[in-house]
Design an enzyme around this catalytic site. Structure first.
Site, PDB file in Angstrom:
ATOM      1  N   GLU A 127       0.863  -1.185   0.000  1.00 36.83           N
ATOM      2  CA  GLU A 127       0.000   0.000   0.000  1.00 36.83           C
ATOM      3  C   GLU A 127       0.893   1.226   0.000  1.00 36.83           C
ATOM      4  OE1 GLU A 127      -2.587  -0.578   3.383  1.00 36.83           O
ATOM      5  OE2 GLU A 127      -3.994  -1.772   2.228  1.00 36.83           O
ATOM      6  N   HIS A 244      -8.927   9.635   3.623  1.00 35.88           N
ATOM      7  CA  HIS A 244      -8.565   8.555   2.692  1.00 35.88           C
ATOM      8  C   HIS A 244      -8.796   9.068   1.280  1.00 35.88           C
ATOM      9  CE1 HIS A 244      -8.305   4.709   0.687  1.00 35.88           C
ATOM     10  NE2 HIS A 244      -7.907   4.156   1.812  1.00 35.88           N
ATOM     11  N   ARG A 290      -0.535   9.082   1.955  1.00 29.94           N
ATOM     12  CA  ARG A 290      -1.949   9.447   1.770  1.00 29.94           C
ATOM     13  C   ARG A 290      -2.209  10.940   1.706  1.00 29.94           C
ATOM     14  NH1 ARG A 290      -5.219   5.118   5.413  1.00 29.94           N
ATOM     15  NH2 ARG A 290      -4.757   3.486   3.928  1.00 29.94           N
ATOM     16  N   HIS A 351     -11.134   9.596   7.463  1.00 29.56           N
ATOM     17  CA  HIS A 351     -10.886   8.161   7.634  1.00 29.56           C
ATOM     18  C   HIS A 351     -10.348   7.809   9.013  1.00 29.56           C
ATOM     19  CE1 HIS A 351      -9.928   4.117   6.372  1.00 29.56           C
ATOM     20  NE2 HIS A 351      -8.627   4.295   6.484  1.00 29.56           N
ATOM     21  N   ARG A 386      -0.599   8.632   9.271  1.00 29.97           N
ATOM     22  CA  ARG A 386      -0.409   7.198   9.518  1.00 29.97           C
ATOM     23  C   ARG A 386      -0.053   6.448   8.239  1.00 29.97           C
ATOM     24  NH1 ARG A 386      -3.975   2.929   8.993  1.00 29.97           N
ATOM     25  NH2 ARG A 386      -5.630   4.409   8.509  1.00 29.97           N
TER      26      ARG A 386
HETATM   27  C1  SIN Z   1      -7.448   0.760   3.005  1.00 34.61           C
HETATM   28  O1  SIN Z   1      -7.792  -0.394   2.810  1.00 34.61           O
HETATM   29  O2  SIN Z   1      -7.151   1.552   2.126  1.00 34.61           O
HETATM   30  C2  SIN Z   1      -7.436   1.258   4.424  1.00 34.61           C
HETATM   31  C3  SIN Z   1      -6.240   0.788   5.104  1.00 34.61           C
HETATM   32  C4  SIN Z   1      -5.887   1.703   6.216  1.00 34.61           C
HETATM   33  O3  SIN Z   1      -6.508   2.732   6.418  1.00 34.61           O
HETATM   34  O4  SIN Z   1      -4.885   1.417   6.881  1.00 34.61           O
END
Ligand code: SIN
Length: 526
Positions: A127, A244, A290, A351, A386
Site C-alpha cells: 500500500e 482517505h 496518503r 478516515h 499514519r
Molecule cells: C485501506 O484499505 O485503504 C485502508 C487501510 C488503512 O486505512 O490502513
C-alpha cells in the site's frame, strides 16, 4: 478542576459492579486487550455502544502491516512509518510497533484469524508509502471482518470476559487524578450503572462521523476522547485527521472505501479527462503517502472543475481484480460498475484520527488507572500521517502492553468505594439533529484537509455557541453522542488553529511550509 459530566447522577443511588478490567469499545483494540487479560484469569467487562461488531475494525479492507516476509524487516517498516509520519512519530513507539507487531499478528492467527495465502505462504500486498509488500489480507478485501469475527468468537467463548452490547459509557469517575470507574447508560433499560475497575481502558476508536463524508461506522463519534478530556486527561495531536484518498463517490450512494490495496496492486488515478496525474505530484505516484495523494486529488478537482477523480483498474488482469477485491467488486456492481473495466469514481473522505488521548508506551494516560489504546489513543506512533495498515497493528501491540503494565501492579478492590455525584445540571433538550448538521457543515468547510486561520476561527465560534449546553443534562444517548462530537470537533479546530505550519495531514493554506520549530506535539488538557 470542577468535574464536567453529561448527566446528573449520584453513585450512592446507583447499582454497581466491580471488575478487574473495564474496557470501553469492541474493535480490535478492545477485544484483543480483553482476551489478553482474560487469558491471565482476570475478570473483564467490555462496554460497547451498539453491537459487538459495530466497529471500524469490522470495516477495514486493506489489511494489517507486519514485517513477516524474508525480504522485509522491522527496520524497513520503522523507516517507512517514520517517513509517512512527517517528522512527528515517536521513534520509541514506532520501534515497539514494528518489533512487537509480527508476534501480535501471529497471536491473531492463533486466535483464529485466517489470512490469504498463496502456495501455502502468506499473500502480502503493498500500500502507499510501504517499501515492501507487507500487508496481510483476508478474503481479498474483507480483512477487518475476518479479524473482528475471530475475536468476537473467542470473546464469546471466554468465561472471563463479559461483553455488554447496547451500553454506552457516559463519563469517567475520576478523583484526584485517579480513575475509579465508569458511569454507563444501558440503552435497553434507559438506566445508569457504575462499573468499577482496577484498570479502565478506553478503546472507543475514532471520530469520522464528525464529517459528512467519511469511511467510518455510525458509532465513530469520538466518545472516549470527549470523556477523557472532560475528566482532565491530556489530549495530543488532534489536528491530524487522515483523509482517505479513494472513497466511492456516486450521487445517493453511501461513502464506501475503495482500499488503498487497489492502488497497491497497480490501479491508476485518472482525472475526468482520463489523464493519469499522480506521477506529476510524487515519485511514488499512486503509492505516495496518503496526505500527498489527497492534496493532489483536491488540486485535480479544482483544476478540472470536477467533484471526483477515478480509479482505473482496466489494465490489470480481470481475474486478479476479481480475486483480490470481491467486496469492492460486489459493491460497485450494485451501482452498475464493472471494476475490471469501468473507472470507479472516487473522492477523499475522513478516515482516521492520528491524535487522541495521550499515552505513554504502556498505554497509560495522564490519569492513574486510565489507559487507552487503538484509534482513541495517541502514543505518537502515527505522527502527522499514519502509514496505511498500521492501525490494526497499533491496537494489538499497545493493547497487549497495557495488560503487561497492569500485571505489574496488584489488581485489587479498594476497601471502600469513592462516591461521585453531579446535581448542578439543569434540564433542557437540545436539537441534536440540527446541532449535528451544523457541526458537519462546519467541519467540512473549515476543518477539512485544507485549513486557514479565518476558517478555523469561524469553526471555533460555532463550537462556542454551544457552551451553554455544559450547564444542562444531555437528554439521551443521541444527545450524549452529539455533545461528545461537539467537544471533539472543538478540539480539532483549536489544535489546527494553534499549529501554524503544514505537516502531514494538516495543511494550512496560510502557513504552507513545514517548520522545524513545529517539530513537536500539541498537548492540551481541560
Ligand atoms: C485501506 O484499505 O485503504 C485502508 C487501510 C488503512 O486505512 O490502513
Amino acid at each position: 478542576m470542577t468535574p464536567d459530566y453529561l448527566v446528573n447522577f449520584d453513585t450512592r443511588q446507583l447499582p454497581r459492579e466491580h471488575w478487574d478490567y473495564v474496557i470501553i469499545g469492541s474493535g480490535i483494540a478492545g477485544l484483543y486487550t480483553a482476551l489478553t487479560a482474560g487469558r491471565l484469569g482476570k475478570r473483564v467487562v467490555v462496554i460497547t455502544k451498539r453491537a459487538i461488531d459495530d466497529s471500524n475494525t469490522d470495516k477495514a479492507q486493506g489489511g494489517i502491516a507486519a514485517a513477516l516476509d524474508t525480504t522485509d524487516s522491522p527496520d524497513l517498516h520503522f523507516t517507512d512509518t517514520l517517513a509517512a509520519g512527517a517528522g512527528l512519530c515517536d521513534r520509541d513507539a514506532v520501534k515497539i510497533l514494528v518489533n512487537e507487531g509480527p508476534d501480535r499478528v501471529r497471536d491473531l492467527m492463533d486466535l483464529g484469524a485466517r489470512f490469504d495465502r498463496k502456495d501455502g505462504e502468506l499473500a502480502l500486498t503493498r500500500e502507499g508509502a510501504h517499501s515492501r509488500r507487507r500487508i496481510l489480507h483476508a478474503s481479498g478485501d474483507a480483512t477487518g471482518a475476518e479479524i473482528q469475527g475471530a475475536l468476537t468468537r473467542r470473546v464469546r467463548e471466554d468465561g472471563n470476559v463479559l461483553v455488554l452490547e447496547n451500553h454506552m459509557a457516559v463519563d469517567l469517575l475520576v478523583h484526584q487524578n485517579a480513575c475509579h470507574g465508569v458511569l454507563v447508560y444501558n440503552r435497553g433499560t434507559g438506566k445508569l450503572k457504575v462499573y468499577r475497575g482496577a484498570a479502565v481502558i478506553i478503546a472507543t476508536g475514532g471520530m469520522g462521523m464528525l464529517y459528512e463524508h467519511n469511511t467510518n461506522p455510525e458509532v465513530a463519534t469520538g466518545d472516549g476522547i470527549a470523556m477523557a478530556f472532560r475528566a482532565g486527561a491530556e489530549i495530543m495531536d488532534m489536528e491530524f485527521i487522515q483523509f482517505h484518498p479513494t472513497v466511492l463517490s456516486l450521487p445517493g450512494a453511501p461513502r464506501f472505501l475503495i482500499s488503498e490495496a487497489v492502488r497497491g496492486e497497480g490501479a491508476y488515478l485518472i482525472n475526468r479527462y482520463g489523464d493519469r496525474f499522480m506521477p506529476r505530484y510524487h515519485e511514488l505516484a499512486e503509492l505516495a503517502p496518503r496526505d500527498v495523494v489527497v492534496r493532489a486529488i483536491l488540486t485535480e478537482l479544482a483544476n478540472t472543475a470536477s467533484e471526483k477523480v477515478f480509479l482505473d483498474l482496466s489494465h490489470l488482469p480481470p481475474d486478479l481484480v476479481r480475486e483480490r477485491f470481491p467486496t469492492i467488486g460486489r459493491t460497485c456492481a450494485g451501482y452498475g460498475l464493472d471494476i475490471t473495466r469501468d473507472p470507479i469514481p472516487v473522492a477523499p473522505a475522513a478516515h482516521y484520527l492520528m491524535g487522541g488521548i495521550k499515552t505513554n508506551l504502556n498505554g497509560e494516560t495522564s490519569i492513574r488507572g486510565l489507559y487507552a489504546c487503538g484509534e482513541a489513543a495517541c502514543p505518537g506512533v502515527h505522527g502527522a500521517n499514519r502509514l496505511a495498515s498500521n492501525s490494526l497493528l497499533d491496537g494489538l501491540v499497545f493493547g497487549r502492553r497495557i495488560v503487561e503494565c497492569v500485571k505489574k501492579y496488584r489488581l485489587g478492590r479498594p476497601e471502600k468505594d469513592l462516591e461521585f455525584s453531579c446535581s448542578r445540571l439543569g434540564r433542557g433538550q437540545a436539537d441534536h439533529q440540527g446541532m449535528l448538521a451544523g457541526l458537519r457543515a462546519v467541519m467540512n468547510q473549515y476543518v477539512g484537509p485544507v485549513r486557514t486561520a479565518q476558517g478555523l476561527t469561524r469553526a471555533l465560534s460555532f463550537f462556542s455557541r454551544y457552551d451553554y449546553l455544559k450547564k444542562t443534562e444531555a437528554a439521551g444517548p443521541l444527545e450524549m453522542e452529539a455533545r461528545n462530537m461537539l467537544e471533539v470537533g472543538g478540539l480539532i479546530a483549536l489544535f489546527a488553529l494553534i499549529r501554524t505550519e503544514s505537516r502531514g495531514s494538516h495543511y494550512r493554506l496560510d502557513f504552507p511550509e513545514t517548520l522545524d520549530y513545529w517539530r513537536k506535539h500539541i498537548i492540551l488538557k481541560k
